[in-house]
Design a protein around this motif. Structure first.
Motif, short mmCIF file in Angstrom:
data_model
loop_
_atom_site.label_atom_id
_atom_site.label_comp_id
_atom_site.label_asym_id
_atom_site.label_seq_id
_atom_site.Cartn_x
_atom_site.Cartn_y
_atom_site.Cartn_z
N SER A 124 0.84 -1.19 0.00
CA SER A 124 0.00 0.00 0.00
C SER A 124 0.88 1.25 0.00
O SER A 124 1.99 1.24 0.56
N HIS A 148 -5.62 4.71 -1.82
CA HIS A 148 -6.96 5.21 -1.49
C HIS A 148 -7.19 6.50 -2.28
O HIS A 148 -6.53 7.50 -2.02
N THR A 199 -8.96 1.50 -2.85
CA THR A 199 -9.87 1.09 -1.79
C THR A 199 -11.13 1.96 -1.74
O THR A 199 -12.18 1.51 -1.29
N THR A 203 -4.38 2.40 4.73
CA THR A 203 -4.92 1.96 3.44
C THR A 203 -4.81 0.45 3.29
O THR A 203 -5.78 -0.21 2.88
N PHE A 209 -7.84 -2.41 3.13
CA PHE A 209 -7.93 -3.39 2.05
C PHE A 209 -8.03 -4.81 2.60
O PHE A 209 -8.84 -5.63 2.13
#
Length: 711
Positions: A57, A345, A383, A459, A463
């Motif tokens: 991420s 995100h 996301t 983030t 997820f």
């Protein structure tokens, strides 16, 4: 009894250890910050962690978002316009923090292990003499936001990791090749240029003559010692230690110290002009910098060979400097080469920054951009798209905001009972643990909200939790998870919000808008009907004219229902959307007529006041795209049009003029044909007939303005 006591003691110790780890997670475990001082060892460890991860991420912190108020994404922006605005933001602002958080599935603990990293990055001129100088904008609201959350600006500026994009590295290497290519092929080419140089200043002539004598004396001493059979010895030539004898590549040399650059240029000129067996070179000195040397060679061939060796070494050193200046881009090269699933995100802007900073200039269109991005990052998940495209996740989010902090709070911070009290299915829970250096924490919270590293961790955690609610099975009996090929995730892979304002989702594989393919149940554009071909752009609105005044005036001219909506870019510009596309050309023609003809009817026309007596300009939607594509960003939209030049207005007026003349020529042609049918030489009255197509001086009198308005 002794064995039982030992077991109880071990159990108590393990409980205490777990308690201490949890306590440390909330108080002592700080986010791992990475600067240029610890970048190299962290990068080495990150390579291993990324290689073992199941997904990575990311999150970025920038110095700004929009370079002007009208550069913001609006609901009336077409997808290609939205991309141009994202492109403008990525080109003008800097990234100051980059969060990278690899997540690895741990089968033994039935949890994900996260490795959050918070990189401070700052672009600086690492390669001297390349002319490259970074400039970027700072938006006050963004800087205030960073300061509010304790962003360390000093760490960023003084310790931030610099970088070169791939295109910058390639350009630097091409420049290096062009500098050294000719010199390596023909070392004597530089000598010919020096020989043709003439001294002009008397001071330079006297100094050059003095240096010629000094170098000649030193050379004579070398030859005398060699003829006498004695070895060359390192010694001092003068009392000031500016010249001293040394050795370079087994050759005697005269080292020059403490002189100005001008004096060194004169010494170089004298050496190469008057001494064929001496070579003037610069070599890497201590502790840093270049050491000037005058090296004795046995022959011209030996001198040329020495020059080639020196230049080859210098080229290698310069190449190593360029490679060292790559800096933080090594992290992006790592993520790209490992082809991991990248999770962000609302990350389309992040991707634009990544491409612009670390790979090359942004393409002109969204289709070209997504095609280029896919070469480096073939698997990306947003996301925010997941949260807004799944009914279960929408209910967890209470059909409200899907911001990063709120999603983390609702999905990752609440106990299981809270998630199932509203009748939601009891999804299997997955743990997320954090590893910082050699410590692992099961309840980690760095307290560093809106730091890129912590936002990347949030983030990735969102997820992982969302995958559970989608029904993805994290089986403890399976050693690895294959998220890239899981059927439940396929519809989310490579689908990103191009703009959250109007929820346009772009498919990175095709470059097309694909909102409906995800079955989004939270589409706020479902009641919004924007027809771009029906829109007219107005700018130069000097008075504070509001949307209702525009609407009322236009309705008087074109009738009830002719105007569906009016959108303001700022106080100087607005869009008018008509109910029919034909109204666009009619409005542009009417506006042109009102400005060209100054008669009572034109003055009393309902639109005359709004058009400010010729100060207001108008165009169709395509001109809006051209204005947005300009790299210039003035604060007001009207100033923007003026800044990009008057060619735009001239071209618009010319287009209208050409259209009017073409219409007149067609009408005149048909009229002449009718007359020819009557008589090829004369008309009905016997007078000579001719067909004349008027020039610009007659265009204004073709039709009375009353006739055009009524028409």
């Amino acid at each position: 009894m002794t064995k039982q006591t030992l077991v109880r003691a071990l159990t108590k110790f393990q409980t205490l250890t777990r308690s201490l780890c949890t306590s440390a997670a909330t108080s002592d475990a700080a986010l791992k910050n990475v600067t240029k001082s610890n970048f190299e060892p962290v990068l080495a460890e990150l390579r291993r962690v990324v290689r073992e991860s199941d997904f990575v991420s990311i999150d970025l912190e920038m110095t700004g978002l929009t370079s002007a108020p009208w550069r913001e994404c609006f609901e009336f922006d077409r997808p290609d316009i939205q991309y141009l605005k994202v492109k403008d933001s990525a080109e003008k602002f800097a990234v100051v923090q980059f969060g990278v958080c690899p997540f690895r599935w741990d089968q033994l603990n039935n949890s994900f292990i996260a490795h959050p990293h918070n990189f401070y990055i700052f672009p600086r001129q690492e390669i001297q003499g390349d002319g490259l100088s970074y400039e970027f904008l700072c938006q006050t609201s963004s800087m205030e936001f960073l300061a509010k959350y304790k962003f360390d600006f000093n760490a960023c500026i003084y310790e931030g990791i610099s970088y070169l994009s791939r295109s910058q590295e390639e350009e630097a290497l091409r420049r290096l090749d062009s500098v050294y290519k000719d010199e390596l092929v023909d070392p004597s080419s530089n000598l010919r240029e020096v020989a043709e140089t003439e001294l002009v200043r008397m001071a330079d002539i006297l100094y050059a003559e003095r240096m010629k004598n000094k170098i000649s004396d030193w050379r004579a001493g070398l030859l005398r010692d060699r003829n006498c059979g004695s070895d060359f010895q390192e010694s001092s030539v003068d009392m000031n230690q500016k010249f001293r004898t040394t050795f370079f590549k087994l050759r005697p040399a005269l080292a020059v110290d403490g002189l100005t650059s001008r004096q060194l240029r004169l010494i170089k000129l004298v050496t190469e002009k008057h001494f064929k067996d001496l070579a003037y070179v610069h070599v890497t000195g201590e502790p840093s910098g270049l050491q000037p040397l005058i090296v004795y060679t046995d022959s011209i061939e030996d001198r040329d060979m020495l020059m080639r060796e020196v230049k080859a070494c210098r080229r290698k050193e310069e190449e190593m400097k360029i490679k060292a200046a790559v800096g933080f881009r090594h992290v992006l090269d790592l993520l790209s080469s490992e082809r991991k699933l990248i999770v962000g995100h609302n990350c389309f802007l992040d991707l634009a920054h990544i491409y612009r900073k670390f790979f090359g200039p942004l393409p002109l269109t969204a289709e070209e951009f997504v095609s280029a991005v896919q070469k480096y990052f073939p698997y990306i998940i947003d996301t925010k798209v997941m949260l807004n495209s799944n009914d279960v996740l929408l209910r967890i989010m209470k059909r409200g905001s899907t911001s990063l902090s709120k999603a983390f709070h609702l999905l990752c911070s609440q106990p299981p009972a809270t998630l199932t009290s509203s009748g939601l299915p009891n999804a299997p829970r997955v743990k997320v643990e954090v590893q910082v250096d050699d410590q692992r924490f099961s309840n980690w919270n760095s307290g560093a909200k809106h730091e890129a590293g912590y936002d990347a961790f949030m983030t990735g955690s969102i997820f992982a939790k969302a995958c559970c609610h989608l029904g993805i099975d994290f089986n403890p009996d399976v050693p690895t998870v294959d998220l890239l090929h899981d059927e439940k995730l396929q519809k989310y892979v490579n689908h990103l919000y191009l703009s959250w304002v109007n929820e346009n989702i772009i498919d990175l594989k095709t470059g097309k808008i694909a909102a409906e393919s995800l079955g989004s149940t939270n589409n706020k554009r479902q009641n919004l009907k924007i027809l771009f071909q029906n829109m007219v752009l107005l700018w130069g609105l000097t008075s504070k004219v509001r949307a209702k005044e525009f609407r009322d005036c236009l309705l008087k001219v074109y009738g009830t229902g002719s105007v569906t909506s009016i959108y303001h870019l700022d106080d100087t510009a607005a869009f008018v959307q008509f109910s029919k596309a034909e109204f666009v050309s009619k409005f542009l023609e009417l506006k042109d007529n009102l400005e060209r003809v100054n008669d009572p009817i034109s003055i009393l026309h309902p639109l005359s006041k709004l058009l400010e007596a010729g100060c207001v300009c108008a165009a169709d939607y395509e001109i809006y795209k051209e204005i947005c594509s300009s790299p210039i960003s003035e604060l007001l939209f009207t100033d923007q049009v003026e800044a990009i030049g008057l060619k735009l207005k001239t071209r618009l007026e010319l287009a209208i003029e050409i259209k009017r003349q073409e219409e007149y020529k067609i009408n005149s042609f048909h009229f002449c044909e009718d007359r020819k049918d009557m008589d090829p030489e004369t008309n009905a009255t016997g007078t000579h007939s001719s067909c004349h197509f008027p020039g610009d001086e007659l265009v204004d009198s073709l039709f009375p303005v009353e006739a055009r308005m009524s028409k």
